[in-house]
Motif scaffolding. Structure first.
Motif, PDB file in Angstrom:
ATOM      1  N   THR A 190       9.991 -12.873  -5.667  1.00  0.00           N
ATOM      2  CA  THR A 190      10.448 -12.052  -4.545  1.00  0.00           C
ATOM      3  C   THR A 190      10.814 -10.648  -5.016  1.00  0.00           C
ATOM      4  N   ASP A 191      11.516 -10.563  -6.134  1.00  0.00           N
ATOM      5  CA  ASP A 191      11.879  -9.259  -6.694  1.00  0.00           C
ATOM      6  C   ASP A 191      10.638  -8.460  -7.084  1.00  0.00           C
ATOM      7  N   TYR A 192       9.672  -9.125  -7.691  1.00  0.00           N
ATOM      8  CA  TYR A 192       8.455  -8.439  -8.123  1.00  0.00           C
ATOM      9  C   TYR A 192       7.658  -7.938  -6.917  1.00  0.00           C
ATOM     10  N   LEU A 193       7.532  -8.767  -5.895  1.00  0.00           N
ATOM     11  CA  LEU A 193       6.800  -8.354  -4.696  1.00  0.00           C
ATOM     12  C   LEU A 193       7.408  -7.099  -4.075  1.00  0.00           C
ATOM     13  N   ALA A 194       8.722  -6.989  -4.121  1.00  0.00           N
ATOM     14  CA  ALA A 194       9.411  -5.826  -3.550  1.00  0.00           C
ATOM     15  C   ALA A 194       9.103  -4.538  -4.303  1.00  0.00           C
ATOM     16  N   THR A 195       8.591  -4.652  -5.536  1.00  0.00           N
ATOM     17  CA  THR A 195       8.271  -3.459  -6.326  1.00  0.00           C
ATOM     18  C   THR A 195       6.778  -3.121  -6.318  1.00  0.00           C
ATOM     19  N   MET A 196       5.969  -3.951  -5.707  1.00  0.00           N
ATOM     20  CA  MET A 196       4.520  -3.717  -5.720  1.00  0.00           C
ATOM     21  C   MET A 196       4.146  -2.663  -4.682  1.00  0.00           C
ATOM     22  N   ARG A 197       3.706  -1.505  -5.166  1.00  0.00           N
ATOM     23  CA  ARG A 197       3.335  -0.398  -4.282  1.00  0.00           C
ATOM     24  C   ARG A 197       2.251  -0.792  -3.288  1.00  0.00           C
ATOM     25  N   GLU A 198       1.364  -1.672  -3.706  1.00  0.00           N
ATOM     26  CA  GLU A 198       0.276  -2.099  -2.814  1.00  0.00           C
ATOM     27  C   GLU A 198       0.827  -2.709  -1.528  1.00  0.00           C
ATOM     28  N   PHE A 199       1.969  -3.368  -1.610  1.00  0.00           N
ATOM     29  CA  PHE A 199       2.555  -4.009  -0.434  1.00  0.00           C
ATOM     30  C   PHE A 199       3.603  -3.144   0.241  1.00  0.00           C
ATOM     31  N   THR A 200       4.241  -2.258  -0.503  1.00  0.00           N
ATOM     32  CA  THR A 200       5.341  -1.474   0.071  1.00  0.00           C
ATOM     33  C   THR A 200       4.914  -0.105   0.584  1.00  0.00           C
ATOM     34  N   GLU A 201       3.813   0.447   0.067  1.00  0.00           N
ATOM     35  CA  GLU A 201       3.425   1.808   0.434  1.00  0.00           C
ATOM     36  C   GLU A 201       2.131   1.907   1.226  1.00  0.00           C
ATOM     37  N   ALA A 232      -3.007 -11.664 -12.623  1.00  0.00           N
ATOM     38  CA  ALA A 232      -2.256 -12.195 -11.493  1.00  0.00           C
ATOM     39  C   ALA A 232      -2.099 -11.180 -10.363  1.00  0.00           C
ATOM     40  N   ARG A 233      -1.855  -9.931 -10.705  1.00  0.00           N
ATOM     41  CA  ARG A 233      -1.597  -8.902  -9.685  1.00  0.00           C
ATOM     42  C   ARG A 233      -2.796  -8.754  -8.739  1.00  0.00           C
ATOM     43  N   LYS A 234      -3.973  -8.581  -9.291  1.00  0.00           N
ATOM     44  CA  LYS A 234      -5.165  -8.433  -8.453  1.00  0.00           C
ATOM     45  C   LYS A 234      -5.438  -9.722  -7.674  1.00  0.00           C
ATOM     46  N   ASN A 235      -5.270 -10.863  -8.324  1.00  0.00           N
ATOM     47  CA  ASN A 235      -5.496 -12.138  -7.639  1.00  0.00           C
ATOM     48  C   ASN A 235      -4.561 -12.287  -6.444  1.00  0.00           C
ATOM     49  N   LEU A 236      -3.307 -11.911  -6.626  1.00  0.00           N
ATOM     50  CA  LEU A 236      -2.323 -12.004  -5.551  1.00  0.00           C
ATOM     51  C   LEU A 236      -2.674 -11.049  -4.412  1.00  0.00           C
ATOM     52  N   ILE A 237      -2.998  -9.820  -4.733  1.00  0.00           N
ATOM     53  CA  ILE A 237      -3.348  -8.835  -3.705  1.00  0.00           C
ATOM     54  C   ILE A 237      -4.555  -9.306  -2.903  1.00  0.00           C
ATOM     55  N   MET A 238      -5.573  -9.762  -3.594  1.00  0.00           N
ATOM     56  CA  MET A 238      -6.780 -10.222  -2.894  1.00  0.00           C
ATOM     57  C   MET A 238      -6.503 -11.467  -2.044  1.00  0.00           C
ATOM     58  N   ALA A 239      -5.683 -12.376  -2.547  1.00  0.00           N
ATOM     59  CA  ALA A 239      -5.337 -13.572  -1.777  1.00  0.00           C
ATOM     60  C   ALA A 239      -4.612 -13.192  -0.487  1.00  0.00           C
ATOM     61  N   VAL A 240      -3.699 -12.216  -0.569  1.00  0.00           N
ATOM     62  CA  VAL A 240      -2.976 -11.764   0.617  1.00  0.00           C
ATOM     63  C   VAL A 240      -3.942 -11.118   1.612  1.00  0.00           C
ATOM     64  N   ILE A 241      -4.843 -10.296   1.126  1.00  0.00           N
ATOM     65  CA  ILE A 241      -5.824  -9.653   2.012  1.00  0.00           C
ATOM     66  C   ILE A 241      -6.663 -10.701   2.727  1.00  0.00           C
ATOM     67  N   PHE A 242      -7.187 -11.668   1.977  1.00  0.00           N
ATOM     68  CA  PHE A 242      -8.029 -12.699   2.591  1.00  0.00           C
ATOM     69  C   PHE A 242      -7.246 -13.619   3.520  1.00  0.00           C
ATOM     70  N   ALA A 243      -6.010 -13.937   3.153  1.00  0.00           N
ATOM     71  CA  ALA A 243      -5.198 -14.822   4.005  1.00  0.00           C
ATOM     72  C   ALA A 243      -4.844 -14.167   5.333  1.00  0.00           C
ATOM     73  N   SER A 244      -4.731 -12.848   5.344  1.00  0.00           N
ATOM     74  CA  SER A 244      -4.308 -12.153   6.562  1.00  0.00           C
ATOM     75  C   SER A 244      -5.482 -11.644   7.394  1.00  0.00           C
ATOM     76  N   SER A 245      -6.687 -11.848   6.916  1.00  0.00           N
ATOM     77  CA  SER A 245      -7.869 -11.338   7.608  1.00  0.00           C
ATOM     78  C   SER A 245      -8.521 -12.413   8.468  1.00  0.00           C
ATOM     79  N   ASP A 246      -8.951 -12.033   9.642  1.00  0.00           N
ATOM     80  CA  ASP A 246      -9.663 -12.994  10.490  1.00  0.00           C
ATOM     81  C   ASP A 246     -11.173 -12.759  10.445  1.00  0.00           C
ATOM     82  N   THR A 247     -11.626 -11.863   9.554  1.00  0.00           N
ATOM     83  CA  THR A 247     -13.046 -11.557   9.488  1.00  0.00           C
ATOM     84  C   THR A 247     -13.681 -11.987   8.163  1.00  0.00           C
ATOM     85  N   VAL A 248     -13.013 -12.841   7.413  1.00  0.00           N
ATOM     86  CA  VAL A 248     -13.543 -13.277   6.128  1.00  0.00           C
ATOM     87  C   VAL A 248     -14.515 -14.424   6.363  1.00  0.00           C
TER      88      VAL A 248
END
Length: 133
Positions: free
Chosen positions: A19-30, A115-131
């Protein structure tokens, strides 16, 4: 997994580390195009190699109970145990298309991790309805 200062900085499940790490990831916060992340860490944390059918059922039940509140779900676990939870969760029912599993060879807090790229891509795919499946 994160470096646990109480165990000589060895890798271990550390409560709040993700949770702490996610809060610092610019990809998710900015990035306004990225979905809002809501993390859920179990207490106590369970190393995925120590999980069994009861734990997998708990994860499945949490997803089922929150199915209508989120666009998708990302479950993080170890590489060696991914197939176990995948098998357990894909028999879960209609919600499984919204589920993305991800793992990495190198933990998230380590330099040069995958892990960082895997997590970002997993979030993108999980939240997309066009995959495409």
């Amino acid at each position: 997994m994160s470096n646990d200062p109480t165990k000589g900085n060895s890798l271990a499940p550390v409560q709040g580390a993700l949770t702490d790490y996610l809060a610092t990831m610019r990809e998710f916060t900015e990035d306004p195009e990225m979905p809002v992340i809501v993390s859920h860490e179990y207490s106590p944390l369970i190393d995925s190699s120590d999980m069994g059918p009861g734990d997998w059922e708990m994860v499945a039940q949490d997803i089922e109970e929150n199915y209508y509140h989120f666009d998708g779900f990302v479950v993080l676990m170890g590489t060696d145990t991914m197939v176990r939870i995948d098998t357990a969760l894909t028999h879960g029912g209609a919600w499984t298309p919204l589920l993305r599993l991800t793992c990495s060879q190198i933990p998230l807090r380590e330099p040069n991790n995958d892990a960082r790229k895997n997590l970002i891509m997993a979030v993108i795919f999980a939240s997309s309805d066009t995959v495409s499946e």
